[in-house]
Design a protein around this motif. Sequence first.
Motif, PDB file in Angstrom:
ATOM      1  N   THR A 266       0.862  -1.169   0.000  1.00 40.67           N
ATOM      2  CA  THR A 266       0.000   0.000   0.000  1.00 40.67           C
ATOM      3  C   THR A 266       0.899   1.218   0.000  1.00 40.67           C
ATOM      4  O   THR A 266       1.867   1.293   0.756  1.00 40.67           O
TER       5      THR A 266
ATOM      6  N   TYR B  48      -4.765   6.221   0.116  1.00 46.76           N
ATOM      7  CA  TYR B  48      -3.866   5.102  -0.144  1.00 46.76           C
ATOM      8  C   TYR B  48      -4.206   4.461  -1.473  1.00 46.76           C
ATOM      9  O   TYR B  48      -5.353   4.487  -1.904  1.00 46.76           O
ATOM     10  N   LYS B  49      -3.193   3.865  -2.095  1.00 47.53           N
ATOM     11  CA  LYS B  49      -3.449   3.074  -3.299  1.00 47.53           C
ATOM     12  C   LYS B  49      -2.687   1.764  -3.196  1.00 47.53           C
ATOM     13  O   LYS B  49      -1.624   1.683  -2.566  1.00 47.53           O
ATOM     14  N   LYS B  50      -3.263   0.746  -3.798  1.00 42.94           N
ATOM     15  CA  LYS B  50      -2.635  -0.575  -3.806  1.00 42.94           C
ATOM     16  C   LYS B  50      -1.621  -0.637  -4.937  1.00 42.94           C
ATOM     17  O   LYS B  50      -1.905  -0.193  -6.053  1.00 42.94           O
TER      18      LYS B  50
ATOM     19  N   LYS C 201       2.111  -2.998   7.410  1.00 49.15           N
ATOM     20  CA  LYS C 201       0.702  -2.634   7.405  1.00 49.15           C
ATOM     21  C   LYS C 201       0.002  -3.470   8.473  1.00 49.15           C
ATOM     22  O   LYS C 201       0.122  -4.690   8.494  1.00 49.15           O
TER      23      LYS C 201
END
Length: 135
Positions: free
Chosen positions: A89, A106-108, A134
């Motif tokens: 992430t 957030y971005k994956k 995480k």
Amino acid sequence: ILRCNGPWKKGEKIELDFSMPVEIVRSNRKVHDTAGKLALTRGPLVYALESIENGTTLGRLSISSDQEFKLGKAKDLPGGTITISGNATEIVNNEDTLYTTEKPTYKKVRFTAIPYALWQNRGDAEVSVWIHEKA
């Protein structure tokens, strides 16, 4: 030392499996610079994220230890080099402000780790062994 004694017949084989699963290492929480971070190891090798595969946002990545890591073959590194890849992430901030009251987004993303000993074999690059974990 491994010894295999006995009468052998033609065509018999011995197979050895030196399993080297990906392991998660965490430092003592008293080590402030690595508190809340993890490192990836496989057998005797310590792995690192290099900016060549992962971009220059290494400090904004976090990895969950609760995932299935994938082993692969490295490109542009010595033959037989194994990589570790998985999900991460990335925190997305406003790059133009030093401080903000906005909640981060957030971005994956995917990450690829290489053996730390091979860092900078393909040119100048940033590297990180310790990655935010995480929760």
